[in-house]
Design an enzyme around this catalytic site. Structure first.
Site, PDB file in Angstrom:
ATOM      1  CG  PHE A   1      -2.385   0.006   0.864  1.00 41.19           C
ATOM      2  CD1 PHE A   1      -2.946  -1.038   0.152  1.00 41.19           C
ATOM      3  CD2 PHE A   1      -3.206   1.076   1.233  1.00 41.19           C
ATOM      4  CE1 PHE A   1      -4.287  -1.030  -0.192  1.00 41.19           C
ATOM      5  CE2 PHE A   1      -4.558   1.090   0.896  1.00 41.19           C
ATOM      6  CZ  PHE A   1      -5.094   0.043   0.183  1.00 41.19           C
TER       7      PHE A   1
ATOM      8  NE  ARG B   1      -5.002   6.636   0.160  1.00 40.96           N
ATOM      9  CZ  ARG B   1      -5.997   6.050   0.823  1.00 40.96           C
ATOM     10  NH1 ARG B   1      -6.770   6.752   1.634  1.00 40.96           N
ATOM     11  NH2 ARG B   1      -6.221   4.758   0.682  1.00 40.96           N
TER      12      ARG B   1
ATOM     13  CG  HIS C   1     -10.847   8.949   0.189  1.00 42.86           C
ATOM     14  ND1 HIS C   1     -11.888   8.102  -0.132  1.00 42.86           N
ATOM     15  CD2 HIS C   1      -9.960   8.194   0.895  1.00 42.86           C
ATOM     16  CE1 HIS C   1     -11.637   6.891   0.362  1.00 42.86           C
ATOM     17  NE2 HIS C   1     -10.481   6.921   1.002  1.00 42.86           N
TER      18      HIS C   1
END
Lengths: 565, 395, 299
Positions: A113, A275, A342
């Site tokens: 990830f 991110r 998000h």
């Protein structure tokens, strides 16, 4: 009047985990949610949950990654606790029945990830949130004798006694329209974030910041509210989430030249940088004219480089999302994505037990809260972990706190006021604006001015707009005059919550005159540790205006350094 | 942008009036969802339209409705797709079936769906001792139960269940799929107890009428009916549970009659389903009662010449050589022990075409193509393995 | 057209008039039936419920036998349940080369081998897709004018749609109505057309099973149907053979004749009700015979 040791508002992962932990600690528990628990937004978390469980992995490595991911704004004591307790929490989930992916030896298997130095994300295909949420609900069902579940009850206010201690809430049974006062020794907010203040967003329609606004209203400080996460891969079409798991499995990001542009921005981690870094890179590509699609507003996510068998098994849900919502078979062609709102790193400020510093009896956990473990930017697969670790800790602490206490007496004035407020909304004449119109304007405006790139002018416009919309909201009208499932009137109340929290976000973003994590100010493009290595707290102090203060970042073992991926 | 007219079933429990139809014309791109259409109608014209919804992406399970009579998630159905099923050019949206309506498109899931879920002891009962680390379980087992875990509890299958329509006590597809999630989970300690409970209940696994409605309705590929059939299979074959509903006896009688005759012998099937798997079964008390109650039917059948006494008493049978082949197939396949069994689940394995990465039809088209007209009896004609013209050329 | 013909078990057992009427109708449609008299029961989903591989292997054997029929264009069945049960097995066999090889290994003992890609169609599908409705229409001798017919499909032939290849191009779930119209009849819409007859649980929950049959028959009565038509002999058992008991279960008189698909086609092609075995039904098809007589009288 329902009376419980621990009252939990919100039944997503944090709320359900808190309920189970409090019940295990011997408390009588009520869990109250405006939707059925399995409809909670935790259900949409796709990719997985982080834990340094493998023998060769260490919690320190996980913690360092998290600190770095937070752009050094995260509180390191809290991060240490979260990462240290992660392996046991994960095993607990496995033991109560979560169907985690196994490797060939039958042991728990992992995927890679973003922002992580090891593959430590545990998962159930790409429905990890759903799988965990449903298994927790299985446990809530099992605990039906000690946990009272109030499903489809909408909280309108937190209730304080004369000393300001939180002793319950007022809520409306959506099904009947009846209002009820809930009495409790401790209250845990677990009602999620406020993604709906942005349009588009990956967040569900229920994510309207209710708990943040309710706590804010009774004097709780909000922290890190300027830190709004834009996820790098949301469908250009409609803003739906494409899990980071796709990039974890090896998918590439390409611009209109077919270039794997992350090489320029994060040569080591490439697509698996944190991110904020990836979203910013994408926005730059788009702004510089290398986007795809009719308006150049998208980029390609290429999953075809992942073996099909693997995609079909491990990314089943996004195969369906691609097919159903974009008409694209992601196993055969790239799909158009863009950064999209998000998650919010900020929320109600708490300590590591979930306690809200200025309001006794009040706890918060999950996205509604800010411990702060995510600081300026949350790593993928750390949010599920956050909800579970701090949900459990809040549940345990609240149960303990309640043990020696008598049941407080809850004043009924708040119930009367809320009843009158709702009646007044229902009775408004149809001269103002429609609720939906105001909500639309707010979301579109926030997504324009408070997004990946920000500046003083845009933020000033944003604040002006929010103030105007708050004014509009006081006369906005609804259509539904009934009591049974009057979703219209709840929408009007939610709009108020959204405007309050949006204002806090805008004010904090104006305040932070530097670029860190998710906050990138084009007018202050550098990180400035000398002046801004600190949290921004927003409080109401008894009036309707946001007041700004600062608080220090807790550091244990990691000094700020330049952040490269 | 295009205009669509939605016809919504409205019901206001406080008005004292019956449900009625309400039409709104909305303006959206055709690939937008029916839910977005409803939300636009609510935002623009009438804020009192009641529908549960949250995620908009087919994961929270809130917005189960019936669109043109078929159960679906409103967020998972495109407007243009819904138009195809619209009878008079208007997309008709109603609340789900088999559950009481609370308001407009909102049904009482607690009174039906969740009550049934609670009926199946819906939590893991751990196999002891609980390991210090994780349970070591096969990869396939976890993928297998993840098919049931994929259920979002939307109620679409419950809405359409034909057994429940007639027998409201039927535990139903969603709850039984949930039950499989534990029976298929190697970490659960009470497989046998669970199965016995569900098999003996007259409204349990043997009350499913095998109508495929739930498979068709499910937006997540859970295939509840297939899970029910697996519960039956595991119950009878692996746990030897013979239920009071004749379910297992019927299954065994059917299977063994085909073994012994190659074809089904209906006259013998019924008594054996009641009385047990032997020629003598028909003289048992249970079979006797059943035969007695069926006497008028039998009499009429004989009278009409539909069934001749000889036909009923004597089985039609395969020629000897073929019957021997059938028996050998039984011996081979039934003879496999648990480790040797090959129970293909396409949810886990996928389709060859999909795994090859070459140009091939998607799963749906592949299934259709398998019996499509163009290919004919490809294998027989070409005489060569894998030369079906409809299939992936790359194999 | 030459087809490898699989009649199924029930059409030769409790509904012999089905197999009989198919045999009468086939030559009138130039269908050459090569009967698969060596094939075994499809298992009707029940054998698969007991042992999936066993059902798959038995049906693979049937498919292999069908593929041996010289010059046959496809395999044809006359039973919705056979269609559904066999298609389910075929889906697995065709999806996985590994599994197919495994099943073929068992068949290999008997010198049999299944190649993927068999075309197996119910008589209903064959009428629409192979013969074509225009061709069928041109062969009609006695149009079913004024005969009000309710279609009853049977679950196995309409669900699940993806497995059965039902889509916009092949709307197989409308074929029964299309055929009734092509034969000159009037299609009756009623609630039960796509529902379950209840037969699969007749031994497990008889009351519910009969109630299901009774309700659909009642709905058809209420909509003014003269008769129902079904491509499924198992549905026929519950709807016709059990109709007297179904009447008791729903506490009303039904008296609804139920025809097999080949019988309805046969009537339109000019065959006599008796030739088609209509008198063998439990519910006397009075309305159909009256219609037939009046048509003949009219001629």
């Amino acid at each position: 009047m329902p009376s419980h040791d621990v009252l939990i508002i919100g039944a997503g992962l944090a709320g359900q985990r808190a309920a189970l932990a409090a019940a295990d600690a011997g408390a009588s528990v009520a869990i109250l949610s405006k939707v059925h628990p399995v409809r909670s937004h935790s259900v949409a978390a796709a990719g997985g949950i982080n834990a340094a469980l493998k023998p060769q992995d260490t919690w320190e490595s996980h913690a360092y990654d998290t600190v770095k991911g937070s752009d050094f704004l995260g509180d390191q004591d809290a991060i240490e606790i979260m990462c240290r307790e992660a392996p046991d929490e994960l095993l607990h989930l496995e033991h109560i029945g979560v169907t985690f992916h196994r490797n060939d030896a039958g042991e728990l298997g992992t995927r890679a990830f973003g922002g992580a130095s090891a593959a430590r994300t545990y998962y159930v295909a790409d429905i990890t949130g759903q799988a965990i949420l449903h298994v927790l609900y299985e446990q809530i069902t099992k605990y039906h004798e000690t946990v009272d579940s109030y499903e489809e009850w909408f909280t309108t206010s937190l209730v304080q006694d004369d000393e300001g201690t939180c002793v319950g809430c007022v809520a409306r049974d959506i099904r009947t329209g009846e209002m009820e006062l809930f009495n409790a020794k401790s209250v845990i907010l677990a009602s999620g974030g406020n993604g709906q203040t942005f349009k588009p967003t990956t967040n569900a329609l229920i994510c309207t910041g209710d708990g943040i606004a309710q706590a804010y209203a009774i004097g709780a400080p909000l922290m890190d509210m300027e830190m709004v996460q834009y996820h790098p891969t949301t469908l250009t079409e409609n803003g739906f989430l494409i899990t980071e798991g796709a990039r974890g499995e090896g998918a590439h990001l390409l611009n209109s030249d077919g270039e794997r542009f992350m090489e320029k921005y994060a040569p080591n981690k490439m697509e698996l940088a944190s991110r904020d870094v990836v979203s910013r890179a994408e926005q730059t590509e788009i702004n510089e004219g290398r986007g795809i699609g009719p308006d150049g507003g998208g980029l390609y996510l290429d999953v075809t480089v992942v073996p099909r068998k693997r995609t079909l098994e491990a990314l089943r849900e996004i195969v369906n999302i691609g097919k159903d919502f974009a008409g694209t078979d992601i196993t055969r062609e790239p799909i158009s994505i863009r950064p999209g709102q998000h998650y919010i790193m900020g929320g109600v400020k708490t300590d590591v037990h979930g306690q809200v510093p200025t309001v006794a009896g009040l706890y918060a956990a999950g996205e509604v809260a800010c411990v702060s473990v995510h600081g300026g930017n949350r790593l993928g697969a750390n949010s599920l972990l956050d909800t579970l670790i701090f949900g459990r800790r809040a549940g345990q602490h609240a149960a303990q706190r309640s043990r020696a206490m008598p049941m407080p007496t809850t004043p009924t004035s708040r119930l009367r006021q809320d009843l009158e407020h709702i009646d007044a909304i229902i009775a408004r004449d149809r001269s103002g604006r429609r609720i939906s119109e105001i909500k639309d304007e707010l979301g579109t405006m926030m997504n324009r001015n408070v997004a990946v790139y920000r500046d003083a002018d845009g933020l000033a416009t944003a604040h002006e707009t929010v103030r105007r919309l708050k004014e509009d909201a006081t006369t906005a009208y609804i259509d539904d005059r009934g009591t049974v499932f009057n979703q219209d009137v709840l929408g009007a109340i939610e709009l108020g919550y959204m405007l309050d929290t949006a204002q806090a976000t805008v004010v904090a973003a104006i305040e932070r005159k530097e670029s860190r994590g998710a906050q990138f100010r084009t007018d202050f493009p550098e990180r400035n540790d000398d002046e801004w290595l600190k949290h921004i707290d927003i409080s109401r102090n008894g009036d309707d205006e946001p007041h700004v203060t600062h608080s220090p970042v807790t550091m244990t073992q990691w000094e700020p350094e330049e952040r490269k991926y | 942008m295009a205009e669509f007219t939605l016809r919504l079933r409205r019901y206001d429990p406080e008005s004292g009036e019956a449900a009625y139809w309400d039409e709104h014309t909305i303006d959206l791109e055709p690939h937008r969802s029916v839910l977005e259409g409803i939300l636009q109608a609510r935002a623009r014209f009438d804020g009192s339209i009641g529908i549960r919804c949250s995620c908009r992406a087919a994961i929270c399970g809130s917005c189960g409705v019936r669109i043109n009579g078929q159960p679906a998630l409103a967020c998972h159905t495109h407007l243009d797709q819904a138009m195809k099923g619209a009878r008079d050019g208007v997309i008709e949206i109603e609340p789900m079936g088999n559950m009481p309506v609370l308001k407009d498109l909102i049904v009482d899931m607690d009174a039906v769906h969740w009550k049934k879920v609670r009926r199946v002891t819906p939590w893991l009962i751990n196999k002891e001792p609980i390991p210090e680390r994780e349970y070591i379980v096969p990869h396939e087992a976890m993928v297998d139960v993840t098919q049931s875990m994929a259920c979002i509890q939307c109620g679409a299958c419950v809405s359409d269940c034909l057994s429940m329509e007639v027998d409201p006590l039927f535990i139903g597809p969603a709850a039984l799929a949930k039950a499989y999630r534990f029976v298929g989970d190697p970490r659960d300690a009470q497989h046998s107890e669970r199965l016995n409970d569900l098999a003996q209940d007259p409204h349990g696994i043997y009350d499913c009428t095998h109508c495929f409605k739930c498979i068709e309705a499910c937006p997540k590929g859970v295939a509840p009916m297939s899970q029910i059939m697996r519960l039956r299979r595991i119950s009878g074959r692996d746990h030897g549970i013979v239920d009071a509903n004749n379910g297992e006896r019927h299954e065994i009688a059917f299977t063994n009659l085909v073994r012994d005759h190659g074809l089904l012998w209906e006259a013998e099937l019924l008594p054996r389903s009641y009385g047990g798997d032997s020629w003598l079964a028909k003289f048992g008390p249970a079979a006797g009662r059943e035969l007695l109650s069926s006497l008028p039917v039998i009499g009429k059948a004989l009278l009409r010449g539909k069934v001749t006494p000889m036909g009923a008493l004597k089985a039609h049978k395969l020629p000897d050589e073929d019957l021997q082949q059938v028996k050998r197939i039984y011996a081979t396949v039934e003879g496999r022990d648990e480790a040797e069994r090959y129970e293909l689940n396409l949810y886990i394995s996928g389709y060859d075409e999909d795994m090859e990465g070459a140009e091939g039809p998607p799963p749906d088209a592949a299934a259709a193509g398998a019996q499509g007209g163009d290919g004919g009896m490809a294998g027989a004609e070409s005489g060569q393995p894998g030369q079906s013209p409809e299939r992936s050329p790359s194999r | 057209m030459k087809v490898a013909y699989w009649p199924g078990c029930v059409s030769r057992g409790f509904t012999p008039e089905l197999h009989g009427s198919m045999a009468k109708v086939a030559p009138l449609l130039d269908i050459e039936l090569v009967e698969l008299d060596r094939a075994s029961c499809c298992g009707a989903g029940v054998i698969a419920e007991h042992n999936q591989e066993l059902a798959d292997t038995l049906n693979a054997r049937t498919f292999a036998l069908a593929q041996q029929v010289e010059g046959a264009e496809l395999m044809m069945n006359i039973c919705s349940t056979c269609q559904g049960a066999q298609t389910e097995c075929q889906e697995r066999l065709d999806a996985s080369a590994d599994y197919r090889a495994h099943v073929n290994e068992t068949l290999g003992e008997h010198g049999l081998h299944y190649e993927k890609g068999l075309s197996n169609k119910n008589f209903l599908w064959l009428l629409v897709e192979e013969m074509g409705l225009d061709e069928l229409r041109s062969r009609v001798k006695q149009p079913l004018t004024d005969l009000r017919v309710g279609p009853f499909y049977g679950c196995y032939i309409v669900r699940p749609t993806d497995r059965l290849g039902i889509d916009d191009l092949k709307p197989r779930d409308t074929y029964l109505a299309q055929v009734i119209e092509a034969l000159g009849g009037t299609v009756i819409e009623y609630a039960g057309a796509y529902k379950c007859c209840g037969f699969p649980i007749i031994t497990m929950n008889k009351e519910v099973s009969l109630k299901q049959a009774g309700r659909h028959l009642g709905d058809a009565v209420d909509q003014g149907a003269d008769c129902l038509v079904t491509p499924c002999p198992l549905c026929h058992l519950n709807l016709d053979l059990q109709q007297p008991l179904a009447e008791k279960a729903v506490n009303r008189t039904l008296n609804m004749p139920v025809l097999h698909l080949p019988q309805l086609v046969g009537l339109a092609l000019g065959l006599e009700p008796k030739e088609l075995g209509l008198q063998q039904h439990i519910v006397k098809p009075t309305s159909v015979i009256d219609w037939s007589t009046s048509v003949v009288a009219g001629v």
